[in-house]
Design an enzyme around this catalytic site. Structure first.
Site, PDB file in Angstrom:
ATOM      1  N   CYS A 117      52.483  39.108  31.670  1.00  0.00           N
ATOM      2  CA  CYS A 117      52.757  37.901  31.104  1.00  0.00           C
ATOM      3  C   CYS A 117      52.885  38.156  29.448  1.00  0.00           C
ATOM      4  O   CYS A 117      53.923  37.487  29.003  1.00  0.00           O
ATOM      5  CB  CYS A 117      51.540  37.096  31.413  1.00  0.00           C
ATOM      6  SG  CYS A 117      49.910  38.120  31.126  1.00  0.00           S
TER       7      CYS A 117
HETATM    8  N1  LIG Z   1      46.851  36.823  36.844  1.00  0.00           N
HETATM    9  C1  LIG Z   1      47.724  36.916  35.932  1.00  0.00           C
HETATM   10  O1  LIG Z   1      48.217  35.950  35.081  1.00  0.00           O
HETATM   11  C2  LIG Z   1      48.899  38.188  36.025  1.00  0.00           C
HETATM   12  C3  LIG Z   1      48.780  39.086  36.967  1.00  0.00           C
HETATM   13  N2  LIG Z   1      49.801  40.194  36.953  1.00  0.00           N
HETATM   14  C4  LIG Z   1      49.417  41.304  37.863  1.00  0.00           C
HETATM   15  O2  LIG Z   1      49.464  40.828  39.247  1.00  0.00           O
HETATM   16  C5  LIG Z   1      48.415  41.841  39.955  1.00  0.00           C
HETATM   17  C6  LIG Z   1      47.492  40.948  40.713  1.00  0.00           C
HETATM   18  O3  LIG Z   1      46.625  40.312  39.770  1.00  0.00           O
HETATM   19  P1  LIG Z   1      45.681  38.863  40.244  1.00  0.00           P
HETATM   20  O4  LIG Z   1      46.431  38.288  41.020  1.00  0.00           O
HETATM   21  O5  LIG Z   1      45.577  38.366  38.797  1.00  0.00           O
HETATM   22  O6  LIG Z   1      44.448  39.646  40.608  1.00  0.00           O
HETATM   23  P2  LIG Z   1      43.322  39.011  41.667  1.00  0.00           P
HETATM   24  O7  LIG Z   1      42.267  40.008  41.533  1.00  0.00           O
HETATM   25  O8  LIG Z   1      43.217  37.598  41.479  1.00  0.00           O
HETATM   26  O9  LIG Z   1      43.938  39.379  43.124  1.00  0.00           O
HETATM   27  C7  LIG Z   1      44.306  40.558  43.711  1.00  0.00           C
HETATM   28  C8  LIG Z   1      44.291  40.479  45.116  1.00  0.00           C
HETATM   29  O10 LIG Z   1      44.656  41.954  45.424  1.00  0.00           O
HETATM   30  C9  LIG Z   1      43.507  42.257  46.436  1.00  0.00           C
HETATM   31  N3  LIG Z   1      43.311  43.801  46.590  1.00  0.00           N
HETATM   32  C10 LIG Z   1      42.797  44.475  45.717  1.00  0.00           C
HETATM   33  N4  LIG Z   1      42.680  45.745  45.923  1.00  0.00           N
HETATM   34  C11 LIG Z   1      43.212  45.735  47.176  1.00  0.00           C
HETATM   35  C12 LIG Z   1      43.569  46.790  47.976  1.00  0.00           C
HETATM   36  N5  LIG Z   1      43.330  48.177  47.863  1.00  0.00           N
HETATM   37  N6  LIG Z   1      44.380  46.557  49.269  1.00  0.00           N
HETATM   38  C13 LIG Z   1      44.666  45.285  49.542  1.00  0.00           C
HETATM   39  N7  LIG Z   1      44.336  44.635  48.668  1.00  0.00           N
HETATM   40  C14 LIG Z   1      43.788  44.571  47.666  1.00  0.00           C
HETATM   41  C15 LIG Z   1      42.270  41.499  46.278  1.00  0.00           C
HETATM   42  O11 LIG Z   1      41.588  41.410  47.187  1.00  0.00           O
HETATM   43  P3  LIG Z   1      39.961  41.052  47.028  1.00  0.00           P
HETATM   44  O12 LIG Z   1      39.577  39.666  47.130  1.00  0.00           O
HETATM   45  O13 LIG Z   1      39.375  41.798  48.213  1.00  0.00           O
HETATM   46  O14 LIG Z   1      39.620  41.950  45.690  1.00  0.00           O
HETATM   47  C16 LIG Z   1      43.067  40.185  45.758  1.00  0.00           C
HETATM   48  O15 LIG Z   1      43.360  39.360  46.964  1.00  0.00           O
HETATM   49  C17 LIG Z   1      47.665  42.547  39.157  1.00  0.00           C
HETATM   50  O16 LIG Z   1      48.428  43.878  39.003  1.00  0.00           O
HETATM   51  C18 LIG Z   1      47.861  41.962  37.869  1.00  0.00           C
HETATM   52  O17 LIG Z   1      47.876  42.785  36.776  1.00  0.00           O
HETATM   53  C19 LIG Z   1      50.554  40.095  36.449  1.00  0.00           C
HETATM   54  C20 LIG Z   1      51.049  39.198  35.238  1.00  0.00           C
HETATM   55  C21 LIG Z   1      50.083  38.107  35.207  1.00  0.00           C
HETATM   56  C1  LIG Z   2      43.886  37.693  30.257  1.00  0.00           C
HETATM   57  C2  LIG Z   2      43.795  38.868  30.705  1.00  0.00           C
HETATM   58  O1  LIG Z   2      43.289  39.682  31.219  1.00  0.00           O
HETATM   59  N1  LIG Z   2      45.273  39.196  31.029  1.00  0.00           N
HETATM   60  C3  LIG Z   2      45.590  40.735  31.554  1.00  0.00           C
HETATM   61  C4  LIG Z   2      47.113  40.841  31.997  1.00  0.00           C
HETATM   62  C5  LIG Z   2      47.607  40.049  32.859  1.00  0.00           C
HETATM   63  C6  LIG Z   2      48.997  40.370  33.121  1.00  0.00           C
HETATM   64  O2  LIG Z   2      50.083  40.255  32.415  1.00  0.00           O
HETATM   65  O3  LIG Z   2      49.114  41.158  34.170  1.00  0.00           O
HETATM   66  P1  LIG Z   2      49.378  42.574  34.250  1.00  0.00           P
HETATM   67  O4  LIG Z   2      48.134  43.392  34.743  1.00  0.00           O
HETATM   68  O5  LIG Z   2      50.360  42.832  35.641  1.00  0.00           O
HETATM   69  O6  LIG Z   2      50.108  43.312  33.216  1.00  0.00           O
HETATM   70  C7  LIG Z   2      45.081  41.987  30.659  1.00  0.00           C
HETATM   71  O7  LIG Z   2      44.884  41.616  29.697  1.00  0.00           O
HETATM   72  O8  LIG Z   2      44.866  42.720  31.479  1.00  0.00           O
END
Ligand SMILES: NC(=O)C1=CN([C@@H]2O[C@H](COP(=O)(O)OP(=O)(O)OC[C@H]3O[C@@H](n4cnc5c(N)ncnc54)[C@H](OP(=O)(O)O)[C@@H]3O)[C@@H](O)[C@H]2O)C=CC1
Ligand SMILES: CC(=O)N[C@@H](CCC(=O)OP(=O)(O)O)C(=O)O
EC number: 1.2.1.38
Length: 310
Positions: A117
């Site tokens: 992000c």
């Molecule tokens: N949130 C954001 O703004 C952004 C996030 N991302 C990236 O997206 C990815 C997901 O992040 P986010 O959605 O925020 O994370 P969350 O913690 O909200 O969701 C992660 C999901 O993955 C599941 N999970 C974790 N470990 C495993 C595993 N070993 N096998 C199967 N499922 C698993 C979790 O299940 P459980 O509930 O059991 O833990 C949960 O449902 C990350 O790599 C993050 O860095 C990228 C850009 C922005």
């Molecule tokens: C607020 C907050 O904690 N933000 C996340 C980044 C979110 C994101 O871009 O996710 P990726 O892990 O996929 O890069 C952090 O700083 O780790």
């Protein structure tokens, strides 16, 4: 037959938002795993291998393991939303507007790394100025940002929304990444075409979705007698011809007294601004986006659509 899409991690923050964006689409078939089975590796492996496109919304280690599960199956294409592959030269970087050729690279790729992000904002501001020769070698770039708390995934959402937890977060706005080694720095450096790592200072505000990324610049340290107007013109020229990343006209940004971090919450677009006073020696470049929109789930759906385009 409609292409099959499997979102691994569909019950997490990013996965849920991708699912919401796909609701009602008839041109793709969404393959879904029950929430209780979300960590069932055998079931996930089957679903991953049955998909035309697997969208991974998992932590880095789980993403790497999922890629292993499909590595021998050339029928499966992957969009990974984690940090695991963003600087891997074997993966296309999923920021379609960063270069004229990038959308085509994404369209043709088997493996696409969805950008972080914060890097979406930072690279969106920096890369066109590096490419145009305005930002010189060695310039000490700093990136300061605030994110909505959903950026921290399920864990941080719970810490902020459930104030009965022992590990609750009470601060309305906090800085983190204090050792200056945030995982997004390599991505900003490489795709920002920088020869020197930026200083990156992220923070989180008590709002769920939204993001401001700032890159302040000293004009007298730039190349080619750069001015506020010429920087704005370079960004405007770079993003001409599409409507996802827009550069706000100078007259419009001059009239603004403040920028609201949540203005684009729920949207998949990004706005870029050039602030400053004409004739002075400083500018502040600002990107405004939704950390879960163009910063994650919106970009993932955009990349999926590019990959599905023939
Ligand atoms: N949130 C954001 O703004 C952004 C996030 N991302 C990236 O997206 C990815 C997901 O992040 P986010 O959605 O925020 O994370 P969350 O913690 O909200 O969701 C992660 C999901 O993955 C599941 N999970 C974790 N470990 C495993 C595993 N070993 N096998 C199967 N499922 C698993 C979790 O299940 P459980 O509930 O059991 O833990 C949960 O449902 C990350 O790599 C993050 O860095 C990228 C850009 C922005
Ligand atoms: C607020 C907050 O904690 N933000 C996340 C980044 C979110 C994101 O871009 O996710 P990726 O892990 O996929 O890069 C952090 O700083 O780790």
């Amino acid at each position: 037959m409609a292409p099959k899409i499997f979102i691994d991690g569909e019950h997490g923050t990013t996965g849920l938002q991708i699912r919401t964006r796909m609701a009602g689409r008839r041109d793709v078939e969404l393959v879904s795993i029950p929430e209780a089975e979300r960590r069932n590796a055998a079931m996930r492996e089957d679903m991953l291998n049955s998909a035309d496109i697997a969208i991974l919304c998992l932590p880095d280690d789980a993403s790497k393991a999922a890629v292993q599960m499909v590595s021998a199956n050339n029928n499966v294409r992957v969009i990974d939303t984690s940090t695991a592959f963003r600087v891997n030269p074997g993966w296309a970087y999923g920021f379609a507007e960063m270069d004229k050729e990038q959308a085509e690279k994404i369209r043709a790729a088997r493996f696409v790394a969805n950008p972080g992000c914060y890097p979406t904002g930072a690279i969106g501001l920096i890369r066109p100025l590096r490419a145009a020769g305005i930002l010189p070698d060695g310039y000490p770039v700093t990136v300061n940002a605030v994110s909505g708390y959903t950026g921290g995934g399920k864990q941080m959402i719970a810490q902020i929304e459930d104030q009965s937890r022992d590990d609750k977060i009470t601060a309305p706005h906090f800085l983190y990444g204090l050792p200056l080694t945030h995982k997004h720095v390599p991505e900003m450096k490489i795709h920002g075409l920088l020869d020197r790592a930026p200083i990156f200072s992220p923070s989180v505000g008590k709002f769920p979705q939204g993001m401001i990324v700032q890159v302040p610049l000293h004009l007298d340290a730039l190349s080619g007698n750069a001015k506020l107007e010429s920087i704005h013109a370079a960004l405007t020229a770079h993003y001409a011809g599409q409507d996802i990343v827009t550069v706000v006209p100078l007259e419009e940004s001059r009239a603004l007294a403040r920028i609201d971090a949540v203005e684009l919450a729920g949207k998949d677009t990004m706005k870029l601004f050039v602030f400053g006073t004409p004739g002075t020696s400083q500018v502040n470049l600002v990107a405004l986006l939704d950390n879960l929109g163009k910063g994650a789930s919106g970009a993932a759906v955009q990349n999926m659509d590019l990959m599905l385009a023939s």
